[in-house]
Each structure stands twice: as C-alpha cells, then as structure tokens.
Design a protein around this motif. Structure first.
Motif, PDB file in Angstrom:
ATOM      1  N   ASP A 229      57.857  69.289  30.965  1.00 46.65           N
ATOM      2  CA  ASP A 229      57.640  67.913  31.415  1.00 46.65           C
ATOM      3  C   ASP A 229      58.755  67.458  32.337  1.00 46.65           C
ATOM      4  O   ASP A 229      59.935  67.555  32.013  1.00 46.65           O
ATOM      5  CB  ASP A 229      57.563  66.989  30.198  1.00 46.65           C
ATOM      6  N   GLU A 230      58.364  66.935  33.516  1.00 45.94           N
ATOM      7  CA  GLU A 230      59.330  66.430  34.482  1.00 45.94           C
ATOM      8  C   GLU A 230      59.677  64.958  34.259  1.00 45.94           C
ATOM      9  O   GLU A 230      60.644  64.465  34.833  1.00 45.94           O
ATOM     10  CB  GLU A 230      58.764  66.582  35.907  1.00 45.94           C
ATOM     11  N   SER A 231      58.915  64.258  33.479  1.00 49.04           N
ATOM     12  CA  SER A 231      59.171  62.826  33.294  1.00 49.04           C
ATOM     13  C   SER A 231      60.421  62.614  32.448  1.00 49.04           C
ATOM     14  O   SER A 231      60.975  63.541  31.867  1.00 49.04           O
ATOM     15  CB  SER A 231      57.968  62.152  32.618  1.00 49.04           C
ATOM     16  N   GLY A 232      60.837  61.364  32.348  1.00 48.55           N
ATOM     17  CA  GLY A 232      61.999  61.046  31.532  1.00 48.55           C
ATOM     18  C   GLY A 232      61.667  60.659  30.105  1.00 48.55           C
ATOM     19  O   GLY A 232      62.573  60.414  29.303  1.00 48.55           O
ATOM     20  N   TYR A 233      60.383  60.639  29.763  1.00 48.11           N
ATOM     21  CA  TYR A 233      59.978  60.036  28.494  1.00 48.11           C
ATOM     22  C   TYR A 233      60.486  60.798  27.277  1.00 48.11           C
ATOM     23  O   TYR A 233      60.918  60.189  26.291  1.00 48.11           O
ATOM     24  CB  TYR A 233      58.454  59.921  28.438  1.00 48.11           C
TER      25      TYR A 233
ATOM     26  N   ARG B  92      62.953  63.291  27.153  1.00 48.06           N
ATOM     27  CA  ARG B  92      64.209  64.024  27.308  1.00 48.06           C
ATOM     28  C   ARG B  92      65.190  63.855  26.155  1.00 48.06           C
ATOM     29  O   ARG B  92      65.814  64.813  25.715  1.00 48.06           O
ATOM     30  CB  ARG B  92      64.908  63.606  28.614  1.00 48.06           C
ATOM     31  N   MET B  93      65.352  62.632  25.685  1.00 45.24           N
ATOM     32  CA  MET B  93      66.376  62.392  24.671  1.00 45.24           C
ATOM     33  C   MET B  93      65.829  62.376  23.248  1.00 45.24           C
ATOM     34  O   MET B  93      66.560  62.066  22.308  1.00 45.24           O
ATOM     35  CB  MET B  93      67.110  61.082  24.980  1.00 45.24           C
ATOM     36  N   LYS B  94      64.583  62.742  23.078  1.00 48.67           N
ATOM     37  CA  LYS B  94      64.045  62.846  21.722  1.00 48.67           C
ATOM     38  C   LYS B  94      64.665  64.065  21.045  1.00 48.67           C
ATOM     39  O   LYS B  94      64.750  65.144  21.643  1.00 48.67           O
ATOM     40  CB  LYS B  94      62.517  62.921  21.757  1.00 48.67           C
ATOM     41  N   PRO B  95      65.127  63.935  19.807  1.00 45.75           N
ATOM     42  CA  PRO B  95      65.909  65.000  19.168  1.00 45.75           C
ATOM     43  C   PRO B  95      65.163  66.315  18.989  1.00 45.75           C
ATOM     44  O   PRO B  95      65.789  67.379  18.953  1.00 45.75           O
ATOM     45  CB  PRO B  95      66.293  64.396  17.807  1.00 45.75           C
ATOM     46  N   ASP B  96      63.845  66.273  18.913  1.00 47.58           N
ATOM     47  CA  ASP B  96      63.082  67.504  18.705  1.00 47.58           C
ATOM     48  C   ASP B  96      62.575  68.116  20.010  1.00 47.58           C
ATOM     49  O   ASP B  96      61.780  69.065  19.997  1.00 47.58           O
ATOM     50  CB  ASP B  96      61.897  67.242  17.774  1.00 47.58           C
ATOM     51  N   VAL B  97      63.054  67.605  21.147  1.00 48.36           N
ATOM     52  CA  VAL B  97      62.633  68.100  22.459  1.00 48.36           C
ATOM     53  C   VAL B  97      63.802  68.804  23.130  1.00 48.36           C
ATOM     54  O   VAL B  97      64.909  68.254  23.220  1.00 48.36           O
ATOM     55  CB  VAL B  97      62.117  66.955  23.353  1.00 48.36           C
ATOM     56  N   ALA B  98      63.569  70.024  23.606  1.00 48.08           N
ATOM     57  CA  ALA B  98      64.602  70.767  24.339  1.00 48.08           C
ATOM     58  C   ALA B  98      64.736  70.194  25.751  1.00 48.08           C
ATOM     59  O   ALA B  98      63.734  69.928  26.417  1.00 48.08           O
ATOM     60  CB  ALA B  98      64.236  72.239  24.406  1.00 48.08           C
ATOM     61  N   LEU B  99      65.969  69.997  26.188  1.00 46.25           N
ATOM     62  CA  LEU B  99      66.269  69.528  27.546  1.00 46.25           C
ATOM     63  C   LEU B  99      66.971  70.675  28.253  1.00 46.25           C
ATOM     64  O   LEU B  99      68.091  71.037  27.888  1.00 46.25           O
ATOM     65  CB  LEU B  99      67.151  68.284  27.493  1.00 46.25           C
ATOM     66  N   VAL B 100      66.327  71.258  29.266  1.00 43.63           N
ATOM     67  CA  VAL B 100      66.717  72.594  29.703  1.00 43.63           C
ATOM     68  C   VAL B 100      67.009  72.693  31.195  1.00 43.63           C
ATOM     69  O   VAL B 100      66.245  72.206  32.030  1.00 43.63           O
ATOM     70  CB  VAL B 100      65.627  73.615  29.328  1.00 43.63           C
ATOM     71  N   ILE B 101      68.129  73.332  31.499  1.00 42.34           N
ATOM     72  CA  ILE B 101      68.424  73.898  32.817  1.00 42.34           C
ATOM     73  C   ILE B 101      68.597  75.392  32.575  1.00 42.34           C
ATOM     74  O   ILE B 101      69.512  75.797  31.853  1.00 42.34           O
ATOM     75  CB  ILE B 101      69.696  73.294  33.439  1.00 42.34           C
ATOM     76  N   PRO B 102      67.724  76.248  33.099  1.00 42.20           N
ATOM     77  CA  PRO B 102      67.738  77.660  32.708  1.00 42.20           C
ATOM     78  C   PRO B 102      69.071  78.376  32.899  1.00 42.20           C
ATOM     79  O   PRO B 102      69.402  79.279  32.118  1.00 42.20           O
ATOM     80  CB  PRO B 102      66.653  78.276  33.597  1.00 42.20           C
TER      81      PRO B 102
ATOM     82  N   SER C  87      62.550  68.697  31.504  1.00 46.81           N
ATOM     83  CA  SER C  87      63.421  69.018  32.635  1.00 46.81           C
ATOM     84  C   SER C  87      64.256  67.780  32.933  1.00 46.81           C
ATOM     85  O   SER C  87      63.731  66.667  32.935  1.00 46.81           O
ATOM     86  CB  SER C  87      62.585  69.403  33.853  1.00 46.81           C
ATOM     87  N   PRO C  88      65.566  67.915  33.163  1.00 47.93           N
ATOM     88  CA  PRO C  88      66.431  66.734  33.270  1.00 47.93           C
ATOM     89  C   PRO C  88      66.207  65.909  34.528  1.00 47.93           C
ATOM     90  O   PRO C  88      65.534  66.322  35.468  1.00 47.93           O
ATOM     91  CB  PRO C  88      67.853  67.334  33.280  1.00 47.93           C
ATOM     92  N   ASN C  89      66.834  64.751  34.521  1.00 50.63           N
ATOM     93  CA  ASN C  89      66.898  63.889  35.687  1.00 50.63           C
ATOM     94  C   ASN C  89      67.584  64.636  36.833  1.00 50.63           C
ATOM     95  O   ASN C  89      68.499  65.427  36.618  1.00 50.63           O
ATOM     96  CB  ASN C  89      67.684  62.622  35.327  1.00 50.63           C
ATOM     97  N   CYS C  90      67.162  64.365  38.066  1.00 49.11           N
ATOM     98  CA  CYS C  90      67.679  65.102  39.219  1.00 49.11           C
ATOM     99  C   CYS C  90      69.189  64.950  39.398  1.00 49.11           C
ATOM    100  O   CYS C  90      69.894  65.933  39.674  1.00 49.11           O
ATOM    101  CB  CYS C  90      66.950  64.676  40.487  1.00 49.11           C
TER     102      CYS C  90
ATOM    103  N   THR D 244      61.866  72.903  41.227  1.00 44.23           N
ATOM    104  CA  THR D 244      62.400  74.253  41.017  1.00 44.23           C
ATOM    105  C   THR D 244      62.829  74.458  39.583  1.00 44.23           C
ATOM    106  O   THR D 244      62.574  75.514  38.986  1.00 44.23           O
ATOM    107  CB  THR D 244      63.585  74.520  41.956  1.00 44.23           C
ATOM    108  N   ASN D 245      63.499  73.472  39.006  1.00 35.55           N
ATOM    109  CA  ASN D 245      63.953  73.629  37.623  1.00 35.55           C
ATOM    110  C   ASN D 245      62.777  73.844  36.683  1.00 35.55           C
ATOM    111  O   ASN D 245      62.810  74.694  35.784  1.00 35.55           O
ATOM    112  CB  ASN D 245      64.764  72.416  37.187  1.00 35.55           C
ATOM    113  N   ALA D 246      61.687  73.093  36.886  1.00 35.74           N
ATOM    114  CA  ALA D 246      60.501  73.248  36.048  1.00 35.74           C
ATOM    115  C   ALA D 246      59.882  74.631  36.221  1.00 35.74           C
ATOM    116  O   ALA D 246      59.481  75.275  35.248  1.00 35.74           O
ATOM    117  CB  ALA D 246      59.485  72.163  36.374  1.00 35.74           C
ATOM    118  N   VAL D 247      59.800  75.088  37.466  1.00 36.20           N
ATOM    119  CA  VAL D 247      59.231  76.413  37.725  1.00 36.20           C
ATOM    120  C   VAL D 247      60.121  77.503  37.124  1.00 36.20           C
ATOM    121  O   VAL D 247      59.628  78.495  36.573  1.00 36.20           O
ATOM    122  CB  VAL D 247      59.027  76.624  39.236  1.00 36.20           C
ATOM    123  N   GLN D 248      61.429  77.331  37.204  1.00 36.05           N
ATOM    124  CA  GLN D 248      62.335  78.308  36.600  1.00 36.05           C
ATOM    125  C   GLN D 248      62.165  78.373  35.085  1.00 36.05           C
ATOM    126  O   GLN D 248      62.239  79.455  34.489  1.00 36.05           O
ATOM    127  CB  GLN D 248      63.791  77.966  36.951  1.00 36.05           C
TER     128      GLN D 248
END
Length: 335
Positions: free
Chosen positions: A93-97, A99-109, A125-128, A321-325
């Motif tokens: 997910d590219e949105s910000g909704y 990202r900070m939920k504790p059970d959701v991974a926030l990833v930069i590969p 996927s994090p904020n740009c 790109t981050n999402a595709v990676q």
C-alpha cells in the motif's frame, strides 16, 4: 512469481510510473489486472503490449488475486484494502493510512526487507520525504548510531499529484501573463513562492507531513530513540524532493567515512564535488531510482554532527519504485 497481480490506481501519477517500472522489469506475475474507481473503470490501458480493461475497484474484485499493489488516497485504501487481505492477497500500500499501525510492516527493501517477508497482511510503503531520508540515515545509523536529526525538505509539486503539477504550470503562466489563477492543490500560490506547510497542522504546530518523518523514520530503522526535528516546505519545482539534513551521531563521523558509507550502501549515489554543479539537483536527478547525496560536511556547531544535501525522485524511489521493489522481493520468495 505470483499467479495474478492487481494494480490499484494505475491511472494516477504514481500508478502510471508503476506501470512503466513493471513493464521494464522481469515478470512478477503470470496474469495482471487493473482496478480503479467508477470514474476510470471500463477504460482501456496497454501493458506489456496487451490491452486491458480497467475493472471497478470493489471487494469482490480481489477474488483470485495473489498480490495487490495500491496507490490510492488514504480513504480509498482504508475502505478496500482490508477486503484484499480477507481474500488472501498480499498487499503493498502506497497510502499513508496503514503505515503507523503496529501490525503493519513499513518497508524500504534496502533497509528492512525481512519485515516485508514476515508480514501477514498489509505492507506499507513510506512517505516520499521519509524514504530518502531513511535511506541516507541507515548507513550512518549502522556505523555510528544516529541520535538526532534536523531536516528541512524542499518538496516538488508532483508530490501533490497531477493537480499539483498543473497548479505550478498554469499558475506560473498566469502570473507571467498578469492573469488570475485559481489554485486547486495548494491554498497559496506556488508559482514564484515557497509554502512552509505540507499537510494539516497537528501537535505542537508541526504538520502531518513533518510528523510522518518523525514516526516513520523510527519505525523503519527500528529505533524509537532517534530524535527528528523536521520542517517541510513546498517549492515551485516540478519533480524531485530535496532535503538538507543535519545528523548528530553517537561518535564523530568524518566526511571521508560518511562518503564511503553512503557510496557502499545500495540505492545511494554520492555526487559531491566542490565545483559549480558538483552536487545533486532536481534537474539532474529526476527519472532515477536512486537517492543522491552531496554537500557532505562537518557540522560547525557540534563535534558529532554531519550535514549533507539529499535529492530523490519522489514519484519513483519515493513512491512507485519502492512499492515495485517490495513486490520484487515478495515475488522471489513466492511459493
């Protein structure tokens, strides 16, 4: 490789780039589907030489899909992506909704790939603006532990979507011609101006964009002790976000060591020659998937401080790109 991959929001600014990236890269899935709102559903798009009909984004559309990559507004992600998870999809997910939920991974590969591989539901996927800063901080943090960051961003209008770019072009044209223009993406004129507000004002007078840089950085680097003081500014540049970053580390890091740490880190390119133009700029970084760093120098006010300039294409590494990676990472480990 996945059986079926669905792209949600393929007609938006980030979605269009995502499609180009997917076309350029090895196949991630045997079949592809494209989902969008009623406004775009039924229209056609060409992908990898084949014409597809965009399908309506609705909960039942995720049936039979293995991987979903979504670039939508927060409210759309909140409404529909849980249905994708319920249907058994892996979701990026590219949105910000989420990202900070504790059970959701926030990833930069390049930084925390294992978090994506271990994720059970949505992978965010994090904020740009966070993405390029976290990329720059990671090698310093590993070598000398980052304690404090003061960052100012100079963010391109493309970060506000297609309407942001139109506001810059039409607003500039109108101002040069002495005509009036009604801005739609921005509350103040962006032509020949700088707006020190991105997002709404939140706690302590910081904006939502600024607070993303605080909390997302800590989550990605896995260190809640990192102190971040951000100021986010919208400037009249078409594409690529720029940042001035001042980092205080646990031990001193020399310019030479920092340059080596940056150069050795995947996804970073150092452009740091002390001549005119010997540094990254939006004009020479747009269209790249890399994070560029230059103007590396010691902080004159603190022995453990290091200052540098950072530029990255916000629509590519900062988003598509981050999402595709992440998708590529998951595809390598798909059963």
């Amino acid at each position: 490789m996945f059986g079926t991959m669905a792209v949600v929001g393929a007609t938006g600014a980030v979605g269009r780039i995502m499609l180009r990236l997917l076309e350029e890269r090895p196949e991630l899935a045997r079949n592809y589907r494209f989902l969008a709102s009623a406004r775009s559903a039924g229209s056609k798009l060409t992908f990898k030489g084949r014409e597809y009909t965009i399908e309506l984004l609705e909960p039942k559309a995720f049936a039979g899909v293995d991987l979903v990559v979504a670039s939508t507004p927060d409210e759309v992600a909140a409404e529909f992506l849980p249905a994708a998870v319920a249907a058994g999809c892996k979701v990026i997910d590219e949105s910000g909704y989420f990202r900070m939920k504790p059970d959701v991974a926030l990833v930069i590969p390049e930084i925390n790939p294992q978090d994506a591989l271990n994720a059970k539901g949505i992978i965010a996927s994090p904020n740009c603006s966070t993405t390029q800063m976290a990329m720059a901080l990671k090698p310093l943090h590993d070598a000398a532990r980052v304690r404090r960051v003061v960052v100012s961003t100079y963010q391109a209008v493309s970060g506000a979507g297609l309407q942001g770019t139109e506001d810059l072009l039409e607003g500039t044209r109108s101002q040069l011609n002495g005509d009036a223009y009604e801005y739609k993406a921005f509350t103040s004129p962006i032509a020949f101006n700088a707006i020190p507000q991105i997002g709404g004002f939140k706690e302590g007078g910081y904006t939502s964009e600024e607070l993303k840089m605080v909390y997302e950085t800590r989550k990605i680097l896995g260190d809640e002790s990192i102190q971040v003081c951000p100021t986010c500014i919208r400037i009249p540049v078409a594409n690529c976000h720029s940042e001035t970053i001042l980092v205080e580390t646990e031990r001193p890091v020399s310019v030479e060591e920092a340059r080596q740490l940056f150069s050795n880190f995947p996804g970073i390119r150092v452009v740091d020659d002390q001549v005119a133009g010997g540094y990254p700029m939006p004009s020479n970084c747009t269209g790249s998937d890399l994070v560029f760093i230059g103007r590396i120098r010691k902080d004159l006010s603190h022995p453990n401080g290091l200052a540098f300039w950072c530029v990255s294409d916000n629509l590519r590494k900062g988003a598509a790109t981050n999402a595709v990676q992440i998708a590529e990472l998951l595809a390598k480990h798909a059963g």
